[in-house]
Motif scaffolding. Structure first.
Motif, PDB file in Angstrom:
ATOM      1  N   ALA A  42      24.209-130.094   3.942  1.00 16.05           N
ATOM      2  CA  ALA A  42      25.448-129.923   4.869  1.00 16.05           C
ATOM      3  C   ALA A  42      25.493-130.793   5.774  1.00 16.05           C
ATOM      4  CB  ALA A  42      25.752-128.291   5.000  1.00 16.05           C
ATOM      5  N   ALA A  43      24.105-130.583   6.584  1.00 17.30           N
ATOM      6  CA  ALA A  43      24.171-131.602   7.810  1.00 17.30           C
ATOM      7  C   ALA A  43      24.038-133.010   7.415  1.00 17.30           C
ATOM      8  CB  ALA A  43      22.726-131.139   8.809  1.00 17.30           C
ATOM      9  N   ALA A  44      23.483-133.492   6.414  1.00 18.26           N
ATOM     10  CA  ALA A  44      23.551-134.876   5.901  1.00 18.26           C
ATOM     11  C   ALA A  44      24.737-135.451   5.528  1.00 18.26           C
ATOM     12  CB  ALA A  44      22.451-135.160   4.787  1.00 18.26           C
ATOM     13  N   LEU A  45      25.742-134.520   4.934  1.00 17.01           N
ATOM     14  CA  LEU A  45      26.968-134.797   4.626  1.00 17.01           C
ATOM     15  C   LEU A  45      27.967-135.015   5.798  1.00 17.01           C
ATOM     16  CD1 LEU A  45      27.517-132.391   1.343  1.00 17.01           C
ATOM     17  CD2 LEU A  45      27.749-135.123   1.616  1.00 17.01           C
ATOM     18  N   LEU A  46      27.804-134.146   6.825  1.00 19.56           N
ATOM     19  CA  LEU A  46      28.557-134.163   7.930  1.00 19.56           C
ATOM     20  C   LEU A  46      28.175-135.457   8.825  1.00 19.56           C
ATOM     21  CD1 LEU A  46      30.498-132.821  10.085  1.00 19.56           C
ATOM     22  CD2 LEU A  46      28.509-131.469  10.972  1.00 19.56           C
ATOM     23  N   LYS A  47      27.020-135.754   8.979  1.00 18.68           N
ATOM     24  CA  LYS A  47      26.457-137.090   9.523  1.00 18.68           C
ATOM     25  C   LYS A  47      27.240-138.296   8.793  1.00 18.68           C
ATOM     26  CE  LYS A  47      22.507-139.654  10.763  1.00 18.68           C
ATOM     27  NZ  LYS A  47      21.443-139.687  11.011  1.00 18.68           N
ATOM     28  N   ASP A  48      27.206-138.141   7.440  1.00 18.25           N
ATOM     29  CA  ASP A  48      27.747-139.128   6.678  1.00 18.25           C
ATOM     30  C   ASP A  48      29.476-139.384   6.971  1.00 18.25           C
ATOM     31  OD1 ASP A  48      27.371-141.625   4.884  1.00 18.25           O
ATOM     32  OD2 ASP A  48      28.452-140.534   3.469  1.00 18.25           O
ATOM     33  N   GLU A  49      30.000-138.224   6.929  1.00 19.40           N
ATOM     34  CA  GLU A  49      31.365-138.373   6.879  1.00 19.40           C
ATOM     35  C   GLU A  49      31.784-138.785   8.375  1.00 19.40           C
ATOM     36  OE1 GLU A  49      32.462-134.129   6.804  1.00 19.40           O
ATOM     37  OE2 GLU A  49      31.933-134.112   4.588  1.00 19.40           O
ATOM     38  N   SER A  50      30.958-138.748   9.490  1.00 19.06           N
ATOM     39  CA  SER A  50      31.450-139.411  10.640  1.00 19.06           C
ATOM     40  C   SER A  50      31.440-140.927  10.709  1.00 19.06           C
ATOM     41  CB  SER A  50      30.243-138.975  11.709  1.00 19.06           C
ATOM     42  OG  SER A  50      28.856-139.246  11.515  1.00 19.06           O
ATOM     43  N   ASN A  51      30.843-141.506   9.481  1.00 19.81           N
ATOM     44  CA  ASN A  51      30.822-142.713   9.437  1.00 19.81           C
ATOM     45  C   ASN A  51      32.294-143.533   9.124  1.00 19.81           C
ATOM     46  OD1 ASN A  51      28.174-143.557   9.870  1.00 19.81           O
ATOM     47  ND2 ASN A  51      27.662-142.775   7.674  1.00 19.81           N
ATOM     48  N   PHE A  52      33.164-142.307   8.404  1.00 16.02           N
ATOM     49  CA  PHE A  52      34.553-143.006   8.223  1.00 16.02           C
ATOM     50  C   PHE A  52      35.534-141.918   8.436  1.00 16.02           C
ATOM     51  CE2 PHE A  52      32.931-140.537   4.729  1.00 16.02           C
ATOM     52  CZ  PHE A  52      33.930-140.021   3.904  1.00 16.02           C
ATOM     53  N   VAL A  53      35.295-140.577   8.685  1.00 22.45           N
ATOM     54  CA  VAL A  53      36.382-139.284   8.986  1.00 22.45           C
ATOM     55  C   VAL A  53      36.436-139.146  10.374  1.00 22.45           C
ATOM     56  CG1 VAL A  53      37.047-137.267   8.361  1.00 22.45           C
ATOM     57  CG2 VAL A  53      35.709-138.383   6.707  1.00 22.45           C
ATOM     58  N   ASP A  54      37.709-139.060  10.757  1.00 23.52           N
ATOM     59  CA  ASP A  54      37.945-138.389  12.050  1.00 23.52           C
ATOM     60  C   ASP A  54      38.158-136.850  12.000  1.00 23.52           C
ATOM     61  OD1 ASP A  54      39.288-137.467  14.646  1.00 23.52           O
ATOM     62  OD2 ASP A  54      40.268-139.123  14.888  1.00 23.52           O
ATOM     63  N   HIS A  55      37.147-135.992  12.234  1.00 19.42           N
ATOM     64  CA  HIS A  55      37.277-134.708  11.826  1.00 19.42           C
ATOM     65  C   HIS A  55      38.262-134.004  12.608  1.00 19.42           C
ATOM     66  CE1 HIS A  55      33.323-135.434  10.046  1.00 19.42           C
ATOM     67  NE2 HIS A  55      33.616-134.637   9.049  1.00 19.42           N
ATOM     68  N   GLU A  56      38.315-134.497  13.713  1.00 19.60           N
ATOM     69  CA  GLU A  56      39.617-133.673  14.842  1.00 19.60           C
ATOM     70  C   GLU A  56      40.854-133.858  14.211  1.00 19.60           C
ATOM     71  OE1 GLU A  56      39.141-134.813  18.829  1.00 19.60           O
ATOM     72  OE2 GLU A  56      37.137-133.850  19.045  1.00 19.60           O
ATOM     73  N   LYS A  57      41.093-134.703  13.530  1.00 18.27           N
ATOM     74  CA  LYS A  57      42.478-134.991  12.895  1.00 18.27           C
ATOM     75  C   LYS A  57      42.276-134.583  11.244  1.00 18.27           C
ATOM     76  CE  LYS A  57      43.755-138.448  16.076  1.00 18.27           C
ATOM     77  NZ  LYS A  57      44.205-139.983  16.692  1.00 18.27           N
ATOM     78  N   SER A  58      41.151-134.086  10.690  1.00 18.03           N
ATOM     79  CA  SER A  58      41.316-133.837   9.368  1.00 18.03           C
ATOM     80  C   SER A  58      41.342-132.041   9.327  1.00 18.03           C
ATOM     81  CB  SER A  58      40.080-134.268   8.836  1.00 18.03           C
ATOM     82  OG  SER A  58      40.088-135.509   8.911  1.00 18.03           O
ATOM     83  N   CYS A  59      41.194-131.783   7.960  1.00 16.30           N
ATOM     84  CA  CYS A  59      41.048-130.288   7.788  1.00 16.30           C
ATOM     85  C   CYS A  59      40.473-129.897   6.679  1.00 16.30           C
ATOM     86  CB  CYS A  59      42.284-129.396   8.023  1.00 16.30           C
ATOM     87  SG  CYS A  59      43.700-130.018   6.715  1.00 16.30           S
ATOM     88  N   ALA A  60      40.032-128.619   6.480  1.00 16.74           N
ATOM     89  CA  ALA A  60      39.334-128.269   5.221  1.00 16.74           C
ATOM     90  C   ALA A  60      39.667-126.740   5.213  1.00 16.74           C
ATOM     91  CB  ALA A  60      37.736-128.341   5.330  1.00 16.74           C
ATOM     92  N   PHE A  61      39.710-126.408   3.747  1.00 16.08           N
ATOM     93  CA  PHE A  61      40.113-124.958   3.402  1.00 16.08           C
ATOM     94  C   PHE A  61      39.662-124.756   1.992  1.00 16.08           C
ATOM     95  CE2 PHE A  61      43.653-127.839   3.519  1.00 16.08           C
ATOM     96  CZ  PHE A  61      44.463-127.498   2.432  1.00 16.08           C
ATOM     97  N   LEU A  62      39.601-123.503   1.563  1.00 14.28           N
ATOM     98  CA  LEU A  62      39.345-123.032   0.333  1.00 14.28           C
ATOM     99  C   LEU A  62      40.647-122.606  -0.322  1.00 14.28           C
ATOM    100  CD1 LEU A  62      36.093-120.930   0.665  1.00 14.28           C
ATOM    101  CD2 LEU A  62      36.321-123.218  -0.316  1.00 14.28           C
ATOM    102  N   VAL A  63      40.758-122.881  -1.739  1.00 12.87           N
ATOM    103  CA  VAL A  63      42.028-122.470  -2.449  1.00 12.87           C
ATOM    104  C   VAL A  63      41.664-122.215  -3.781  1.00 12.87           C
ATOM    105  CG1 VAL A  63      43.396-124.348  -1.481  1.00 12.87           C
ATOM    106  CG2 VAL A  63      42.550-124.806  -3.654  1.00 12.87           C
ATOM    107  N   ARG A  64      42.386-121.213  -4.442  1.00 13.16           N
ATOM    108  CA  ARG A  64      42.373-121.094  -5.863  1.00 13.16           C
ATOM    109  C   ARG A  64      43.599-121.471  -6.500  1.00 13.16           C
ATOM    110  NH1 ARG A  64      41.008-116.351  -5.280  1.00 13.16           N
ATOM    111  NH2 ARG A  64      38.523-116.563  -6.072  1.00 13.16           N
ATOM    112  N   GLU A  65      43.596-122.331  -7.794  1.00 13.26           N
ATOM    113  CA  GLU A  65      44.780-122.833  -8.307  1.00 13.26           C
ATOM    114  C   GLU A  65      45.292-121.620  -9.070  1.00 13.26           C
ATOM    115  OE1 GLU A  65      43.253-125.814 -11.125  1.00 13.26           O
ATOM    116  OE2 GLU A  65      42.919-127.356  -9.668  1.00 13.26           O
ATOM    117  N   GLN A  66      46.540-121.982  -8.828  1.00  9.86           N
ATOM    118  CA  GLN A  66      47.678-120.950  -9.704  1.00  9.86           C
ATOM    119  C   GLN A  66      48.481-122.005 -10.561  1.00  9.86           C
ATOM    120  OE1 GLN A  66      47.752-117.477  -9.774  1.00  9.86           O
ATOM    121  NE2 GLN A  66      49.052-117.870 -11.476  1.00  9.86           N
ATOM    122  N   ALA A  67      48.403-121.939 -11.951  1.00 11.66           N
ATOM    123  CA  ALA A  67      49.342-122.855 -12.865  1.00 11.66           C
ATOM    124  C   ALA A  67      50.561-122.096 -13.116  1.00 11.66           C
ATOM    125  CB  ALA A  67      48.335-123.005 -13.806  1.00 11.66           C
ATOM    126  N   PHE A  68      51.555-122.658 -13.543  1.00 10.00           N
ATOM    127  CA  PHE A  68      52.979-122.208 -13.512  1.00 10.00           C
ATOM    128  C   PHE A  68      53.236-122.663 -15.198  1.00 10.00           C
ATOM    129  CE2 PHE A  68      52.756-121.011  -9.378  1.00 10.00           C
ATOM    130  CZ  PHE A  68      53.084-119.936  -9.297  1.00 10.00           C
TER     131      PHE A  68
END
Length: 120
Positions: free
Chosen positions: A94-120
């Motif tokens: 997780a620490a390594a992924l976060l460090k790598d993300e900082s090479n291309f992602v602006d975390h302050e302008k991004s978001c993350a959340f969990l979802v469950r798909e609901q098909a119709f």
């Protein structure tokens, strides 16, 4: 199954093309090399197109600007994800992924959340 959704905004010093290139050719392979340690079942990159239709959608609905991309990561369950990420290996990763993300992602302008798909 659940999904971790990450709506990504690129760093201000990168063009969308530079962002997408790094995400696809560096971060994506790094993530996939380590997916089993996280117990990730599937990983997708939804790469935003440079299209005038994006402007039309935003203007017609008075929406904020689109994200530069959306990452989708599937897991069996919240518990399985938390168990995998709670190990020493998971925390290191997780620490390594976060460090790598900082090479291309602006975390302050991004978001993350969990979802469950609901098909119709």
């Amino acid at each position: 199954m659940i999904k971790l959704i990450m709506c990504l905004t690129r760093r201000a010093d990168l063009s969308r093309e530079q962002f997408l290139d790094y995400w696809q050719n560096s971060h994506g392979p790094f993530f996939m090399e380590n997916a089993s340690a996280m117990r990730a079942k599937r990983y997708l990159q939804d790469q935003t197109l440079n299209s005038p239709l994006n402007d039309a959608f935003r203007q017609s609905r008075n929406m904020m600007a689109e994200f530069d991309g959306v990452a989708e990561v599937w897991f069996e369950s919240e518990e399985d994800m938390m168990e995998a990420m709670g190990t020493a290996e998971g925390q290191e990763l997780a620490a390594a992924l976060l460090k790598d993300e900082s090479n291309f992602v602006d975390h302050e302008k991004s978001c993350a959340f969990l979802v469950r798909e609901q098909a119709f």
